[in-house]
Design a protein around this motif. Structure first.
Motif, PDB file in Angstrom:
ATOM      1  N   ARG A 124      -0.292   2.656  11.411  1.00  0.00           N
ATOM      2  CA  ARG A 124       0.553   1.173   9.854  1.00  0.00           C
ATOM      3  C   ARG A 124       1.383   2.019   8.702  1.00  0.00           C
ATOM      4  O   ARG A 124       2.051   1.269   8.938  1.00  0.00           O
ATOM      5  CB  ARG A 124      -0.817   0.445   9.376  1.00  0.00           C
ATOM      6  CG  ARG A 124      -1.584  -0.643  10.360  1.00  0.00           C
ATOM      7  CD  ARG A 124      -0.315  -1.554  10.213  1.00  0.00           C
ATOM      8  NE  ARG A 124      -1.109  -2.202   9.093  1.00  0.00           N
ATOM      9  CZ  ARG A 124      -0.206  -3.345   8.939  1.00  0.00           C
ATOM     10  NH1 ARG A 124       0.123  -3.810   9.793  1.00  0.00           N
ATOM     11  NH2 ARG A 124      -0.152  -3.985   8.059  1.00  0.00           N
ATOM     12  N   ALA A 125       1.171   3.646   9.196  1.00  0.00           N
ATOM     13  CA  ALA A 125       1.472   4.043   7.987  1.00  0.00           C
ATOM     14  C   ALA A 125       3.235   4.020   7.869  1.00  0.00           C
ATOM     15  O   ALA A 125       4.242   4.122   7.461  1.00  0.00           O
ATOM     16  CB  ALA A 125       1.448   4.451   7.418  1.00  0.00           C
ATOM     17  N   ALA A 126       3.799   4.273   9.894  1.00  0.00           N
ATOM     18  CA  ALA A 126       4.745   4.763  10.268  1.00  0.00           C
ATOM     19  C   ALA A 126       5.434   3.184  10.188  1.00  0.00           C
ATOM     20  O   ALA A 126       6.850   3.241   9.687  1.00  0.00           O
ATOM     21  CB  ALA A 126       4.183   5.111  11.228  1.00  0.00           C
ATOM     22  N   GLN A 127       4.375   2.166  10.438  1.00  0.00           N
ATOM     23  CA  GLN A 127       4.987   0.733  11.217  1.00  0.00           C
ATOM     24  C   GLN A 127       5.692   0.565   9.285  1.00  0.00           C
ATOM     25  O   GLN A 127       7.330  -0.047   9.315  1.00  0.00           O
ATOM     26  CB  GLN A 127       4.750  -0.642  11.048  1.00  0.00           C
ATOM     27  CG  GLN A 127       4.121   0.339  12.665  1.00  0.00           C
ATOM     28  CD  GLN A 127       2.948  -0.900  13.116  1.00  0.00           C
ATOM     29  OE1 GLN A 127       2.536  -1.605  12.330  1.00  0.00           O
ATOM     30  NE2 GLN A 127       2.816  -1.090  14.275  1.00  0.00           N
ATOM     31  N   ARG A 128       5.364   0.640   8.212  1.00  0.00           N
ATOM     32  CA  ARG A 128       5.316   0.426   6.899  1.00  0.00           C
ATOM     33  C   ARG A 128       6.717   1.725   5.925  1.00  0.00           C
ATOM     34  O   ARG A 128       7.038   1.288   5.212  1.00  0.00           O
ATOM     35  CB  ARG A 128       4.818   0.752   5.487  1.00  0.00           C
ATOM     36  CG  ARG A 128       3.574  -0.899   5.807  1.00  0.00           C
ATOM     37  CD  ARG A 128       2.312  -0.774   5.465  1.00  0.00           C
ATOM     38  NE  ARG A 128       2.498  -1.343   4.079  1.00  0.00           N
ATOM     39  CZ  ARG A 128       2.705  -2.896   4.155  1.00  0.00           C
ATOM     40  NH1 ARG A 128       3.153  -3.280   5.296  1.00  0.00           N
ATOM     41  NH2 ARG A 128       2.771  -3.294   2.585  1.00  0.00           N
ATOM     42  N   LYS A 129       7.256   2.518   7.288  1.00  0.00           N
ATOM     43  CA  LYS A 129       7.925   2.937   6.827  1.00  0.00           C
ATOM     44  C   LYS A 129       7.501   4.610   5.683  1.00  0.00           C
ATOM     45  O   LYS A 129       8.155   4.959   5.253  1.00  0.00           O
ATOM     46  CB  LYS A 129       9.594   3.127   6.879  1.00  0.00           C
ATOM     47  CG  LYS A 129      10.032   1.990   7.656  1.00  0.00           C
ATOM     48  CD  LYS A 129      11.820   2.008   7.408  1.00  0.00           C
ATOM     49  CE  LYS A 129      11.966   0.518   8.731  1.00  0.00           C
ATOM     50  NZ  LYS A 129      12.029   1.235  10.278  1.00  0.00           N
ATOM     51  N   LEU A 130       6.194   4.669   6.011  1.00  0.00           N
ATOM     52  CA  LEU A 130       6.024   5.671   4.817  1.00  0.00           C
ATOM     53  C   LEU A 130       5.502   7.346   5.635  1.00  0.00           C
ATOM     54  O   LEU A 130       4.206   7.601   5.590  1.00  0.00           O
ATOM     55  CB  LEU A 130       4.557   5.397   4.274  1.00  0.00           C
ATOM     56  CG  LEU A 130       4.580   3.202   3.802  1.00  0.00           C
ATOM     57  CD1 LEU A 130       3.358   3.241   2.912  1.00  0.00           C
ATOM     58  CD2 LEU A 130       5.929   4.226   2.764  1.00  0.00           C
ATOM     59  N   CYS A 146       0.710  -1.412  -0.285  1.00  0.00           N
ATOM     60  CA  CYS A 146      -0.050   0.138  -0.344  1.00  0.00           C
ATOM     61  C   CYS A 146       0.775   1.228   0.057  1.00  0.00           C
ATOM     62  O   CYS A 146       1.644   1.168   1.084  1.00  0.00           O
ATOM     63  CB  CYS A 146      -0.643   0.195   1.212  1.00  0.00           C
ATOM     64  SG  CYS A 146      -1.885   1.567   1.413  1.00  0.00           S
ATOM     65  N   ALA A 147       0.087   2.167  -1.100  1.00  0.00           N
ATOM     66  CA  ALA A 147       1.297   3.079  -1.178  1.00  0.00           C
ATOM     67  C   ALA A 147       0.956   4.377   0.084  1.00  0.00           C
ATOM     68  O   ALA A 147      -0.998   3.945   1.123  1.00  0.00           O
ATOM     69  CB  ALA A 147       1.190   4.479  -2.013  1.00  0.00           C
ATOM     70  N   LEU A 148       1.024   5.585   0.562  1.00  0.00           N
ATOM     71  CA  LEU A 148       0.832   6.066   1.855  1.00  0.00           C
ATOM     72  C   LEU A 148      -0.296   6.544   1.614  1.00  0.00           C
ATOM     73  O   LEU A 148      -1.432   6.995   2.607  1.00  0.00           O
ATOM     74  CB  LEU A 148       2.035   7.455   1.894  1.00  0.00           C
ATOM     75  CG  LEU A 148       1.699   8.102   3.181  1.00  0.00           C
ATOM     76  CD1 LEU A 148       1.748   7.781   4.328  1.00  0.00           C
ATOM     77  CD2 LEU A 148       2.489   8.984   3.184  1.00  0.00           C
ATOM     78  N   PRO A 149      -0.739   7.316   0.381  1.00  0.00           N
ATOM     79  CA  PRO A 149      -2.065   7.642  -0.183  1.00  0.00           C
ATOM     80  C   PRO A 149      -3.375   7.110   0.376  1.00  0.00           C
ATOM     81  O   PRO A 149      -3.998   7.683   1.144  1.00  0.00           O
ATOM     82  CB  PRO A 149      -2.171   7.942  -1.309  1.00  0.00           C
ATOM     83  CG  PRO A 149      -0.764   8.453  -1.317  1.00  0.00           C
ATOM     84  CD  PRO A 149       0.250   7.516  -0.952  1.00  0.00           C
ATOM     85  N   ILE A 150      -3.677   5.807   0.203  1.00  0.00           N
ATOM     86  CA  ILE A 150      -4.386   4.433   0.234  1.00  0.00           C
ATOM     87  C   ILE A 150      -4.195   5.145   1.791  1.00  0.00           C
ATOM     88  O   ILE A 150      -5.403   5.087   2.921  1.00  0.00           O
ATOM     89  CB  ILE A 150      -4.016   3.987   0.208  1.00  0.00           C
ATOM     90  CG1 ILE A 150      -3.788   3.784  -1.760  1.00  0.00           C
ATOM     91  CG2 ILE A 150      -5.062   2.716   0.394  1.00  0.00           C
ATOM     92  CD1 ILE A 150      -3.946   2.074  -1.541  1.00  0.00           C
ATOM     93  N   TYR A 151      -2.912   5.213   3.030  1.00  0.00           N
ATOM     94  CA  TYR A 151      -3.616   4.999   4.092  1.00  0.00           C
ATOM     95  C   TYR A 151      -4.034   6.358   4.397  1.00  0.00           C
ATOM     96  O   TYR A 151      -4.838   6.623   5.501  1.00  0.00           O
ATOM     97  CB  TYR A 151      -1.735   4.818   5.315  1.00  0.00           C
ATOM     98  CG  TYR A 151      -1.177   2.903   5.049  1.00  0.00           C
ATOM     99  CD1 TYR A 151      -2.203   2.519   6.108  1.00  0.00           C
ATOM    100  CD2 TYR A 151      -0.784   2.974   4.290  1.00  0.00           C
ATOM    101  CE1 TYR A 151      -1.756   1.598   6.147  1.00  0.00           C
ATOM    102  CE2 TYR A 151       0.061   1.870   4.134  1.00  0.00           C
ATOM    103  CZ  TYR A 151      -0.929   0.300   5.254  1.00  0.00           C
ATOM    104  OH  TYR A 151      -0.381  -0.425   5.335  1.00  0.00           O
ATOM    105  N   GLN A 152      -2.969   7.082   4.526  1.00  0.00           N
ATOM    106  CA  GLN A 152      -3.953   8.405   4.779  1.00  0.00           C
ATOM    107  C   GLN A 152      -5.709   8.988   4.270  1.00  0.00           C
ATOM    108  O   GLN A 152      -6.316   9.173   5.201  1.00  0.00           O
ATOM    109  CB  GLN A 152      -3.776  10.100   3.248  1.00  0.00           C
ATOM    110  CG  GLN A 152      -2.148   9.955   3.778  1.00  0.00           C
ATOM    111  CD  GLN A 152      -1.476  11.265   4.797  1.00  0.00           C
ATOM    112  OE1 GLN A 152      -0.555  10.683   5.661  1.00  0.00           O
ATOM    113  NE2 GLN A 152      -2.362  11.502   5.330  1.00  0.00           N
TER     114      GLN A 152
END
Length: 199
Positions: free
Chosen positions: A38-44, A11-17
């Protein structure tokens, strides 16, 4: 029903956003935090997460978390975000003068950083605040300042909305007509003309 953040594998960051924004609109603040974590855990990590974190903390009445977000914003390149958020909080608390001062600082910082559209957004927010507080002249001044700084959907909508709230059809209808023409498929940009008509 959960949107399913934990099920996203690639997943790209915009999706998490986007997921976090949906959760915030539903007032599901724990899920907002989970999506951003989750985004931070994926270093995003992204600066775009700060508004979500700030408003989640605001809804939680978590002054410590709000201060932390503000400090992180202030540590970066000054762009007015921290001052803008503080202005909104002041306005909510009924501290009009402090809100005006903070929003003026936000606009100045955005302009100094050459972020014209961001400065216009801050002016638009100030226009809405003045309308809500019952100061139509001040609202019109901010709306005009926003228009002079930048144009486009995002920059035009807040001042148009403020003018619609103040029932000023002379000023709002041309903006509303242009927004509907330029973005016919974007319902969020549509300001029904009845909102601007004086009843």
């Amino acid at each position: 029903r959960d949107i399913g953040v934990t099920g996203v594998q690639t997943c790209a960051l915009p999706i998490y956003q986007n997921i976090a924004e949906v959760y915030l609109s539903l007032n599901r603040r724990d899920q907002v935090k989970a999506a951003l974590q989750r985004a931070a855990q994926r270093k995003l990590p992204s600066k775009d997460q700060f508004p979500l974190l700030f408003f989640t903390a605001f809804l939680d009445r978590d002054q410590t978390a709000m201060a932390k977000v503000g400090a992180e914003l202030a540590a970066g390149k000054p762009s007015g975000d921290a001052e803008h958020f503080q202005s909104l909080v002041f306005a909510y608390e009924g501290r009009l003068q402090q809100s005006r001062q903070a929003s003026a600082q936000a606009v100045n910082l955005a302009r100094q950083a050459h972020y014209a559209e961001r400065a216009a957004l801050y002016e638009g927010a100030a226009a809405i605040r003045e309308t809500v507080y019952g100061y139509p002249n001040e609202s019109s001044q901010h709306a005009l300042a926003a228009k002079q700084l930048s144009g486009g959907r995002d920059a035009d909508f807040p001042p148009a909305f403020s003018l619609a709230l103040s029932r000023n059809p002379t000023l709002v209808l041309p903006i509303a007509a242009r927004l509907e023409k330029e973005y016919p498929d974007r319902k969020s940009t549509r300001l029904n003309s009845s909102h601007a008509n004086i009843s």
